[in-house]
Write a protein that holds these residues in place. Structure first.
Motif, PDB file in Angstrom:
ATOM      1  N   GLY A 136       0.802  -1.214   0.000  1.00 30.38           N
ATOM      2  CA  GLY A 136       0.000   0.000   0.000  1.00 30.38           C
ATOM      3  C   GLY A 136       0.839   1.269   0.000  1.00 30.38           C
ATOM      4  N   ARG A 137       0.143   2.378   0.149  1.00 27.60           N
ATOM      5  CA  ARG A 137       0.779   3.691   0.004  1.00 27.60           C
ATOM      6  C   ARG A 137       1.702   4.045   1.147  1.00 27.60           C
ATOM      7  NH1 ARG A 137      -0.380   7.549  -3.803  1.00 27.60           N
ATOM      8  NH2 ARG A 137      -1.659   6.660  -5.452  1.00 27.60           N
ATOM      9  N   TYR A 138       1.623   3.294   2.261  1.00 29.25           N
ATOM     10  CA  TYR A 138       2.516   3.553   3.394  1.00 29.25           C
ATOM     11  C   TYR A 138       3.549   2.438   3.549  1.00 29.25           C
ATOM     12  CZ  TYR A 138      -0.991   7.037   4.629  1.00 29.25           C
ATOM     13  OH  TYR A 138      -1.853   8.103   4.600  1.00 29.25           O
ATOM     14  N   GLY A 139       3.558   1.490   2.612  1.00 30.71           N
ATOM     15  CA  GLY A 139       4.491   0.376   2.717  1.00 30.71           C
ATOM     16  C   GLY A 139       4.333  -0.367   4.030  1.00 30.71           C
ATOM     17  N   GLN A 266      -4.470  15.307   6.084  1.00 28.19           N
ATOM     18  CA  GLN A 266      -4.407  13.905   5.653  1.00 28.19           C
ATOM     19  C   GLN A 266      -3.932  13.000   6.798  1.00 28.19           C
ATOM     20  OE1 GLN A 266      -2.603  13.196   1.818  1.00 28.19           O
ATOM     21  NE2 GLN A 266      -3.637  14.908   0.865  1.00 28.19           N
ATOM     22  N   VAL A 267      -3.758  13.601   7.978  1.00 28.73           N
ATOM     23  CA  VAL A 267      -3.313  12.825   9.141  1.00 28.73           C
ATOM     24  C   VAL A 267      -4.509  12.566  10.066  1.00 28.73           C
ATOM     25  CG1 VAL A 267      -1.734  12.765  11.094  1.00 28.73           C
ATOM     26  CG2 VAL A 267      -0.997  13.782   8.934  1.00 28.73           C
TER      27      VAL A 267
ATOM     28  N   TYR B  40       3.919  14.858   3.526  1.00 28.62           N
ATOM     29  CA  TYR B  40       3.008  13.712   3.425  1.00 28.62           C
ATOM     30  C   TYR B  40       3.741  12.454   3.867  1.00 28.62           C
ATOM     31  CZ  TYR B  40       0.735  16.972   0.182  1.00 28.62           C
ATOM     32  OH  TYR B  40       0.152  18.062  -0.384  1.00 28.62           O
ATOM     33  N   PHE B  41       2.962  11.476   4.337  1.00 25.53           N
ATOM     34  CA  PHE B  41       3.584  10.214   4.734  1.00 25.53           C
ATOM     35  C   PHE B  41       3.336   9.107   3.713  1.00 25.53           C
ATOM     36  CE2 PHE B  41       3.225  12.483   8.785  1.00 25.53           C
ATOM     37  CZ  PHE B  41       4.555  12.408   9.186  1.00 25.53           C
ATOM     38  N   ASP B  42       2.414   9.330   2.796  1.00 20.06           N
ATOM     39  CA  ASP B  42       2.112   8.264   1.836  1.00 20.06           C
ATOM     40  C   ASP B  42       2.876   8.464   0.527  1.00 20.06           C
ATOM     41  OD1 ASP B  42       0.749  10.513   0.939  1.00 20.06           O
ATOM     42  OD2 ASP B  42      -1.081   9.433   0.414  1.00 20.06           O
ATOM     43  N   ARG B  43       2.836   7.456  -0.326  1.00 20.20           N
ATOM     44  CA  ARG B  43       3.417   7.539  -1.671  1.00 20.20           C
ATOM     45  C   ARG B  43       2.615   8.572  -2.450  1.00 20.20           C
ATOM     46  NH1 ARG B  43       1.800   4.680  -6.035  1.00 20.20           N
ATOM     47  NH2 ARG B  43       0.589   3.187  -4.818  1.00 20.20           N
TER      48      ARG B  43
END
Lengths: 402, 143
Positions: A136-139, A266-267, B40-43
């Motif tokens: 996913g987007r956060y690995g 987004q947090v 940001y923390f995401d891809r």
């Protein structure tokens, strides 16, 4: 030709919220839709557009399923989804079609079957994988819910209320419990509410803890329900009966916003800015200020959420939500009654129905038809919903002058 | 033994801590927009700041200490998730971070708004290849 005479609610209804084990989603949607058509004094064949929302049913096209039961007239159907703002989105879709001049009548329906659904959002944690593999987007190599904060709604909205307290001070567990006390007290006058029981502050604070500071009775109630509205163009309304014109409610503002980017949004979801933006646009569209409102139905999905929206909807001065509540303003005999329906905490929150049911509540008062819980001489009201993700709907409604 | 893996790719493990295993020295990294500095923390596909819409990002370290801006003591969660735990939003010198508060009793007497915290790690377990995964949270600074 765009319609310049405004858009009105001609008919509107909600089912009782609660348990409807003998009815499916389509039954409930049909009850609400037929009720709204009857209330409006029109028929399905008059409708030029249908907008329908059912968030968690998982079925295909609740709008078409509804047509197959109450009238397949070949009109365009928009099946919409916008989290807890789904109902308001359906209404706004119908309003936009009428406003654009594509048709004179539109029907909006929101329906949900949620009784016994338990905790929403946050999936069961499966056993961790055999080997740690980033995904996913956060690995992430493992499920993060409960390890990196919470995905659950009671926990997310608890933090939203606590963040307000951190910024402005004055909040406490007891304060949030007293907001729930107000809404449960209001619900005793609403025969369509899922729960109509008054609780003491002690009972609320000692109820099962879900996500501090939200106990069970400070959380919105999962239940079944539907709501529907018929909208009509102002020019068409003038050709209808005096009785229809007298009971019609003017949609003075219809606004939908999403959250603009800000640090942290987004947090932890920021439900504040998009609500404030929607309110600013709505007051401007309507030419009405918050001080003109005779009642407000706002999205109290949790007691911690109601507090921040006093501020976001500018019912009080910035940072003043605690003092505003402490003044008694938001009780039904206060200066700005909020959630006289009992709110989501007691009326219930069948997600896609909520954004139309709150408008039904306001219309009920503006029409002078709210019975025991009537706010005397109500002329103007506001309905607000927010869906995490996020989407915010605000509608300002006015009594007909006829 | 294989190197430990972090629970998410924005947790960087800097080696065993002074206190020994299972604590690791660690820090978080963000994807910082070259155009506007948004983190940001995401891809990322692009920057979400509409004024910017940049597509160049650099990895930057995030401060390892901060202040609790919001929290909830979650007592009821999806099946399989141990409760209670403290979910929090921590302001790490201007960068907001989501994480649990750990090494603290999960009750309102021990957790408060504005409390100072620092990044801390804990073991998540070992997979079939013998690799350890490491989670993170924030612990009170004055422990």
């Amino acid at each position: 030709m765009p319609n310049a005479d405004g858009v009105w609610i001609l008919g509107i209804t909600m089912t009782r919220f609660g348990k409807h084990p003998d009815k499916d989603v389509v039954d409930l949607a049909a009850d609400a839709a037929l009720g709204a058509l009857g209330d409006a004094g029109v028929k399905m064949k008059d409708m030029g557009v249908l907008a329908a929302g059912n968030l968690l049913g998982g079925g295909l096209g609740v709008g078409q399923q509804l047509q197959k039961q109450i009238g397949q007239t070949g009109i365009p159907v928009y099946n919409v989804a916008n989290a807890c703002a789904t109902g308001a989105t359906a209404l706004r879709t119908a309003v936009m079609a009428v406003k654009a001049g594509e048709c004179d009548f539109g029907l909006a329906v929101g329906v949900e079957k949620l009784a016994g659904a338990g905790l929403l959002a946050g999936k069961d944690r499966k056993a961790d994988a055999d080997t740690w593999t980033p995904q996913g987007r956060y690995g992430a190599v493992a499920s993060v819910d409960g390890r990196i904060g919470t995905e659950t709604m009671p926990g997310v909205f608890a933090q939203i209320g606590m963040e307000y307290g951190h910024r402005y001070g004055g909040t406490s567990f007891e304060l949030f419990a007293r907001i729930a006390e107000k809404n449960h007290a209001h619900s005793t006058l609403n025969p369509l509410a899922a729960y109509q029981k008054r609780f003491t502050v002690d009972e609320i604070m000692n109820d099962v803890m879900i996500a501090y500071p939200n106990t069970r009775s400070m959380c919105s109630a999962n239940c079944d329900g539907a709501a529907a509205a018929v909208v009509v163009s102002g020019s068409k309304l003038k050709t209808l009966s005096l009785e229809q014109q007298r009971r019609a409610v003017k949609i003075s503002a219809s606004v939908l916003t999403t959250d603009p980017w800000e640090e942290a949004c987004q947090v932890l979801p920021n439900v504040n800015t998009l609500t404030r933006n929607a309110a600013v646009q709505a007051y401007e569209q309507a030419g009405i200020g918050p001080e003109d409102l005779d009642l407000v139905e706002l999205h109290d999905c949790f007691a911690t959420a109601e507090l921040v929206h006093y501020d976001n909807l500018m019912l009080c001065k910035e940072g003043g939500a605690v003092d505003f509540f402490e003044s008694g303003a938001t009780w039904r005999d206060g200066t700005t009654p909020v959630n006289v329906s009992g709110g989501l905490e007691s009326k219930g929150h069948p997600i896609a129905a909520t954004g139309i049911a709150n408008i039904w509540e306001v219309c009920h008062h503006l029409r002078g038809e709210a019975g025991d819980r009537q706010i005397d001489n109500a002329k103007v009201g506001l309905a607000h919903v927010i869906g995490l993700g996020s989407a915010c709907g605000v509608h300002v409604l006015e009594r007909a002058a006829v | 033994m294989a190197n430990p893996v972090p629970i998410v790719d924005y947790l960087v493990l800097d080696g065993p801590g002074e206190g020994g295993v299972p604590q690791y020295r660690a820090h978080l990294v963000a994807n910082e927009c070259a155009g506007c500095g948004a983190r940001y923390f995401d891809r990322r596909n692009a920057c979400a700041n509409a004024e910017c819409a940049g597509t160049d990002f650099a990895k930057v370290p995030v401060a390892t200490s901060g202040e609790v801006k919001a929290f909830s003591i979650v007592a009821f969660a999806a099946p399989g998730i141990p409760v209670p735990f403290v979910a929090a939003l921590v302001d790490c010198e201007g960068t907001s971070v989501r994480g649990n508060l750990i090494n603290v009793d999960p009750d309102p007497e021990h957790v408060s708004l504005g409390m100072k915290v620092r990044l801390a790690t804990y073991p998540l377990g070992t997979d079939s290849a013998g690799t350890e995964a490491v989670g993170f949270g924030f612990e009170p600074l004055s422990n």
